[in-house]
Design an enzyme around this catalytic site. Sequence first.
Site, PDB file in Angstrom:
ATOM      1  N   LYS A  42     -11.385  -1.454   5.760  1.00  0.00           N
ATOM      2  CA  LYS A  42     -10.254  -1.223   6.638  1.00  0.00           C
ATOM      3  C   LYS A  42     -10.836  -0.773   7.978  1.00  0.00           C
ATOM      4  CE  LYS A  42      -6.227   1.769   6.302  1.00  0.00           C
ATOM      5  NZ  LYS A  42      -5.076   2.077   5.463  1.00  0.00           N
ATOM      6  N   ARG A  88       0.717  10.291   0.690  1.00  0.00           N
ATOM      7  CA  ARG A  88       1.011  11.255   1.761  1.00  0.00           C
ATOM      8  C   ARG A  88       2.254  12.077   1.466  1.00  0.00           C
ATOM      9  NH1 ARG A  88      -0.113   7.375   7.046  1.00  0.00           N
ATOM     10  NH2 ARG A  88      -2.025   6.551   6.163  1.00  0.00           N
ATOM     11  N   THR A 107      -4.412   5.957   1.507  1.00  0.00           N
ATOM     12  CA  THR A 107      -4.736   7.348   1.819  1.00  0.00           C
ATOM     13  C   THR A 107      -5.457   7.992   0.635  1.00  0.00           C
ATOM     14  OG1 THR A 107      -2.672   7.343   3.105  1.00  0.00           O
ATOM     15  CG2 THR A 107      -3.885   9.393   3.049  1.00  0.00           C
ATOM     16  N   GLU A 123       0.869  -1.190   0.000  1.00  0.00           N
ATOM     17  CA  GLU A 123       0.000   0.000   0.000  1.00  0.00           C
ATOM     18  C   GLU A 123       0.898   1.230   0.000  1.00  0.00           C
ATOM     19  OE1 GLU A 123      -2.804   0.388   3.298  1.00  0.00           O
ATOM     20  OE2 GLU A 123      -2.923   2.556   2.987  1.00  0.00           O
TER      21      GLU A 123
HETATM   22  C1  3PG Z   1      -2.633   3.671   7.966  1.00  0.00           C
HETATM   23  O1  3PG Z   1      -2.896   4.572   7.196  1.00  0.00           O
HETATM   24  O2  3PG Z   1      -3.068   2.524   7.795  1.00  0.00           O
HETATM   25  C2  3PG Z   1      -1.868   3.976   9.187  1.00  0.00           C
HETATM   26  O3  3PG Z   1      -1.205   5.174   9.121  1.00  0.00           O
HETATM   27  C3  3PG Z   1      -0.943   2.903   9.603  1.00  0.00           C
HETATM   28  O4  3PG Z   1      -0.851   3.049  10.958  1.00  0.00           O
HETATM   29  P1  3PG Z   1       0.478   2.721  11.710  1.00  0.00           P
HETATM   30  O5  3PG Z   1       1.475   3.750  11.267  1.00  0.00           O
HETATM   31  O6  3PG Z   1       0.121   2.881  13.170  1.00  0.00           O
HETATM   32  O7  3PG Z   1       0.906   1.327  11.364  1.00  0.00           O
END
Ligand code: 3PG
Length: 216
Positions: free
Chosen positions: A136, A52, A76, A48
């Site tokens: 999710k 960002r 995102t 993924e």
């Molecule tokens: C996401 O977008 O899935 C999260 O930012 C991942 O979260 P984590 O950085 O706590 O693993």
Amino acid sequence: MTALSSSQAPALALLAESRLVPVLTIEKVADAVPLARALVAGGITMLEITLRTPAAADAARAIIAEVPEALVGLGTVTTAKDLELARSLGARFALSPGATPALLDAAAALGLPFVPGIATPSELMAAVERGFEVVKFFPAVPAGGIAALKAFAGPFPEMRFCPTGGIGEDQAAEWLALPQVVAVGGSWLAPTKLMRDGQWSEITEIARRSLAKLPR
Ligand code: 3PG
């Protein structure tokens, strides 16, 4: 079954096969291919790439072109434009931290396998109403953790989840032990510091170690 839910089938299959989804925030395009190769070498192929950073789209493009073993999705994704970008780059799927009506409509119209994000029963109901089979659960730990996910399974026993947010190498197995969890996502698989230092073999090792900790 709606047309939308059937368009999710590839995403569900990919998630179930991968079980771990690295949530990648790539700062430099030049890091993209070595990072993807490091993860693939460690046994992780579903990636993924989060939208960002300014480098994200070019990073995804580079991995798709140069690392054929990688199954690249965009994360995102928050707007219809992001979804179109995912499709134009040739991404296999897209994920979102949330699920606005506009985004769900755009996903239905585009037909790209899309996994929306939910954190509450009402958001989950909106996804169910539109025929989504997998969502999710974000941010998984701050939004209630395993106890919350178990509670969702009461009214929505058919729903499948990919929890992300606050999960690390030592917690993934516990989440995956839940029957409604198809995969676990997280950034622990590609720590920013290791990427900045070009420590690709360390990232391969984290991937291997994380997979080895999962139930077989
Ligand atoms: C996401 O977008 O899935 C999260 O930012 C991942 O979260 P984590 O950085 O706590 O693993």
